[in-house]
Design a protein around this motif. Structure first.
Motif, mmCIF file in Angstrom:
data_model
loop_
_atom_site.group_PDB
_atom_site.id
_atom_site.type_symbol
_atom_site.label_atom_id
_atom_site.label_comp_id
_atom_site.label_asym_id
_atom_site.label_seq_id
_atom_site.Cartn_x
_atom_site.Cartn_y
_atom_site.Cartn_z
ATOM 1 N N LEU A 146 0.809 -1.236 0.109
ATOM 2 C CA LEU A 146 -0.305 0.053 0.051
ATOM 3 C C LEU A 146 0.615 1.261 -0.218
ATOM 4 O O LEU A 146 1.843 1.337 0.857
ATOM 5 N N ILE A 147 0.498 2.404 -0.836
ATOM 6 C CA ILE A 147 1.037 3.589 -0.985
ATOM 7 C C ILE A 147 -0.034 4.779 -0.758
ATOM 8 O O ILE A 147 -0.665 4.602 -1.710
ATOM 9 N N PHE A 148 0.275 5.360 0.119
ATOM 10 C CA PHE A 148 -0.471 6.535 0.249
ATOM 11 C C PHE A 148 0.163 7.707 -0.330
ATOM 12 O O PHE A 148 1.114 8.359 0.389
ATOM 13 N N ALA A 149 0.090 7.979 -1.652
ATOM 14 C CA ALA A 149 0.925 9.012 -2.345
ATOM 15 C C ALA A 149 -0.148 10.126 -2.465
ATOM 16 O O ALA A 149 -0.630 10.746 -3.486
ATOM 17 N N ILE A 164 -0.969 14.463 -2.271
ATOM 18 C CA ILE A 164 -0.523 15.564 -2.914
ATOM 19 C C ILE A 164 1.031 16.076 -2.480
ATOM 20 O O ILE A 164 1.111 16.330 -1.174
ATOM 21 N N PRO A 165 1.909 16.167 -3.366
ATOM 22 C CA PRO A 165 3.451 16.431 -2.833
ATOM 23 C C PRO A 165 3.228 17.971 -2.129
ATOM 24 O O PRO A 165 2.411 18.681 -2.081
ATOM 25 N N GLY A 166 4.054 17.892 -1.009
ATOM 26 C CA GLY A 166 4.036 18.825 -0.071
ATOM 27 C C GLY A 166 3.577 18.833 0.960
ATOM 28 O O GLY A 166 3.768 19.638 2.133
ATOM 29 N N THR A 167 2.625 17.857 1.295
ATOM 30 C CA THR A 167 2.168 17.536 2.598
ATOM 31 C C THR A 167 2.770 16.382 3.481
ATOM 32 O O THR A 167 2.376 16.700 4.611
ATOM 33 N N GLY A 168 3.675 15.980 2.981
ATOM 34 C CA GLY A 168 4.564 14.859 3.716
ATOM 35 C C GLY A 168 3.577 13.814 4.011
ATOM 36 O O GLY A 168 4.231 13.242 5.313
ATOM 37 N N ALA A 169 2.622 13.508 3.530
ATOM 38 C CA ALA A 169 1.600 12.458 3.834
ATOM 39 C C ALA A 169 1.908 10.927 3.138
ATOM 40 O O ALA A 169 1.240 10.020 3.181
ATOM 41 N N GLU A 170 2.971 11.099 2.257
ATOM 42 C CA GLU A 170 3.329 9.534 1.575
ATOM 43 C C GLU A 170 3.622 8.625 2.520
ATOM 44 O O GLU A 170 4.480 9.005 3.479
ATOM 45 N N ARG A 171 3.188 7.726 2.459
ATOM 46 C CA ARG A 171 3.236 6.314 3.334
ATOM 47 C C ARG A 171 3.393 5.039 2.381
ATOM 48 O O ARG A 171 2.710 4.752 1.558
ATOM 49 N N ARG A 172 4.440 4.195 2.891
ATOM 50 C CA ARG A 172 4.489 2.929 2.028
ATOM 51 C C ARG A 172 4.454 1.828 3.161
ATOM 52 O O ARG A 172 5.424 1.809 4.155
ATOM 53 N N VAL A 192 -1.401 -1.194 -4.248
ATOM 54 C CA VAL A 192 -2.449 -0.511 -4.211
ATOM 55 C C VAL A 192 -1.826 1.106 -3.898
ATOM 56 O O VAL A 192 -1.237 1.172 -3.206
ATOM 57 N N VAL A 193 -2.088 1.922 -4.666
ATOM 58 C CA VAL A 193 -1.965 3.478 -4.576
ATOM 59 C C VAL A 193 -3.025 3.959 -4.440
ATOM 60 O O VAL A 193 -4.260 3.991 -4.788
ATOM 61 N N LEU A 194 -3.149 5.063 -3.280
ATOM 62 C CA LEU A 194 -4.491 5.855 -2.918
ATOM 63 C C LEU A 194 -3.899 7.292 -2.902
ATOM 64 O O LEU A 194 -2.768 7.581 -2.587
ATOM 65 N N HIS A 195 -4.826 8.117 -3.313
ATOM 66 C CA HIS A 195 -4.722 9.634 -2.943
ATOM 67 C C HIS A 195 -5.804 9.959 -2.097
ATOM 68 O O HIS A 195 -7.056 9.214 -2.070
ATOM 69 N N ARG A 196 -5.912 10.809 -1.206
ATOM 70 C CA ARG A 196 -6.707 11.510 -0.173
ATOM 71 C C ARG A 196 -7.952 11.951 -1.014
ATOM 72 O O ARG A 196 -9.199 11.398 -0.595
ATOM 73 N N LYS A 197 -7.926 12.819 -2.022
ATOM 74 C CA LYS A 197 -8.933 13.185 -2.934
ATOM 75 C C LYS A 197 -8.498 12.933 -4.196
ATOM 76 O O LYS A 197 -7.425 12.851 -4.764
#
Length: 549
Positions: free
Chosen positions: A22-25, A27-35, A254-259
């Motif tokens: 699982l990758i939570f990719a 929007i860049p700049g939020t620091g929210a990416e997790r793998r 699986v790749v996800l975006h918040r919105k």
């Protein structure tokens, strides 16, 4: 071992623990990416499962997910399944009254919610006596009401990362709430074994289903890595969550975006070498086309194999535009529902003039809605599916009796879609019976008219509904969102455009121009809104004084 989703997931984890899951990719700049690897996602889900059990949530009780897309969503769903707690999706667009209805109708005892929704949860909570345990994802806003919610991070940190759960069953439930744009939402109750075969293709949606539970992990261990699935719509709509589980059953990423942000979706497709994107109709595909033709021109989509849609149709016009920008990508209009899972995929000749034509699976047919007998070629009926179907609607025996039936010793579900079937078994979907417009005795299905309207170069989006008419019973009316920078299309121009594609009685007789078409967060049509807009416009027109001679 039975066909239980948690058991099956754990068997995949044990086969490929170090593989990326699982990758939570975001929007860049939020620091929210997790793998997270499969082992890490498994441990994270175990932590939440143990927290819920320690908090007194019992197997069989219901937990709501009032969340945007994120690791926490899938982590919590998996945690529920592990602990035999029933996950229930909550539409994050709902306001206080709608939330009160759903929280109570679903008998929620626990809720995981995004901090952004604190105010709405606080407003609904006093009228939901059964809701006794809250988990908040993220920090509450400074001005938010005080709630007795446990921070999700704290709950995760305090739970054991190990398994150690009680034995599970194929009869454990998974509830998917659907509707809300044409009536009150309904909770579809699935046995997990039935959902595995109908919604997840038995572990192989494009191939042969597994014949024993252990075979799923055996296939994963014998297969390779490198496929990346990207469910772009909200996970709160069942399709995206099921897409994620299909990927897990393959042991893939699986790749996800918040919105859904079109430019960021394209950047992630390029960066993560995404293989398959799932979305909902033109509402998502058209913004991707605009971005590819504009600021994201030249984006590397060489790894992208397919783009699939369910819940709304990718129109022929927008599909052709995407195909020019991304040649070689397979575009699939899939058909299914919360009540049936996957039913089939549109044929290549599906589109204006031919209708929405489907090659359906061998469990799907068209039946007479009164006798439940299969209809003859060309005769209208309703789509139905047999075999692995839901148990019914939660807390709604009346709707269950209307929708589910038994025939030939099997359980069946009767969908709301009208259709015909030809001699070769190809099904032509006419549209939702509840949205059908009866004008002078002729039936008009909005989806067909919408496709014709959206093929006009100045139309960005459109919805069609009926308005009362003294002579014909109803008139066909269209709500149209013009393309940015284009001239506002006139009713006369749209009628002329449609005449080459539709029979005369299907041509819109009224037009309302709207700055934006209202849809659900996933892109599904909101016909209740469309009907209100065209009805209000018709009433306003009736009040207007007659023009001077």
């Amino acid at each position: 071992m039975e066909y239980n989703l948690a058991d099956l997931f754990e068997s995949v984890v044990d086969a490929v623990p170090d593989r990326e899951a699982l990758i939570f990719a975001d929007i860049p700049g939020t620091g929210a990416e997790r793998r997270l690897s499969y082992a890490e996602l498994d441990a994270a889900a175990n932590r939440i499962a143990h927290h819920l059990l320690d908090a007194g949530i019992a197997p069989g009780e219901h937990l709501g997910l009032h969340l945007y897309n994120g690791v926490e969503y899938l982590q919590t769903v998996l945690g529920c399944l592990k602990a035999r707690i029933v996950p229930v999706n909550v539409n994050y667009r709902y306001v206080e009254e709608e939330l009160v209805y759903l929280y109570r109708d679903a008998d929620l005892v626990a809720l995981v919610f995004d901090a952004e929704f604190t105010g709405r949860v606080a407003a609904a909570l006093p009228r939901c006596a059964g809701l006794r345990h809250l988990l908040r994802v993220g920090a509450a806003p400074a001005d938010a009401p005080d709630l007795p919610a446990v921070p999700f991070a704290q709950a995760e940190a305090g739970g054991s990362p190990l398994r150690g759960f009680a034995a599970r069953s194929a009869d454990d439930q998974f509830i998917i709430y659907t509707g809300g744009t044409t009536g009150m939402p309904k909770g579809v109750m699935w046995r997990q074994e039935d959902l595995f075969f109908s919604g997840l293709g038995g572990g192989a949606p494009t191939g042969e289903p597994v014949t024993r539970p252990e075979e799923l992990a055996e296939r994963v261990a014998a297969g390779g890595d490198g496929i990346t699935f990207f469910p772009a719509p909200p996970l709160m709509h069942g399709t995206s969550t099921l897409t994620a589980f299909i990927a897990f059953n393959f042991g893939q990423r699986v790749v996800l975006h918040r919105k859904f942000v079109p430019e960021e979706v394209l950047r992630t497709i390029e960066k993560e070498r995404v293989s398959s994107v799932s979305l909902v109709g033109d509402a998502m595909l058209r913004p991707l086309v605009d971005a590819l033709a504009g600021p994201l021109k030249g984006t590397d989509l060489s790894a992208l194999f397919s783009v699939s849609s369910s819940g709304a149709i990718m129109s022929e016009t927008v599909r052709a535009q995407f195909a020019e920008l991304a040649p070689g990508v397979l575009l699939l209009n899939n058909f299914g529902s919360s009540e049936s899972g996957f039913n089939g995929t549109a044929t290549q000749d599906s589109g204006p003039g031919n209708g929405f034509r489907l090659r359906v699976n061998d469990r799907t047919t068209v039946v007479d809605p009164v006798t439940y007998e299969p209809v003859g070629p060309g005769e209208p009926g309703r789509i139905a599916q047999r075999g692995h179907v839901p148990l019914g609607y939660y807390n709604d025996p009346g709707k269950t009796a209307e929708t589910f039936f038994r025939r030939g010793g099997e359980r069946w579900v009767l969908l709301g879609d009208m259709a015909t079937v030809d001699e070769d078994g190809v099904v032509t979907v006419l549209g939702r019976g509840s949205q059908c417009i009866n004008t002078g005795g002729e039936k008009v299905y909005p989806e067909e008219v919408e496709q014709a309207l959206k093929s006009h170069p100045d139309v960005y989006d459109a919805l069609v509904a009926g308005v009362p008419d003294a002579r014909w019973g109803s008139q066909v009316a269209a709500v149209v969102q013009p393309r940015a920078g284009a001239a506002e299309p006139s009713l006369t121009a749209l009628q002329a455009h449609c005449r080459a594609r539709l029979a005369g009685y299907k041509i819109p007789r009224r037009l309302v121009i709207a700055p934006e078409i209202q849809r659900s967060p996933s892109g599904k049509a909101d016909y209740r809104w469309a009907r209100a807009v065209v009805t209000a416009a018709a009433e306003e027109s009736a009040k207007a004084p007659p023009s001077a001679p």
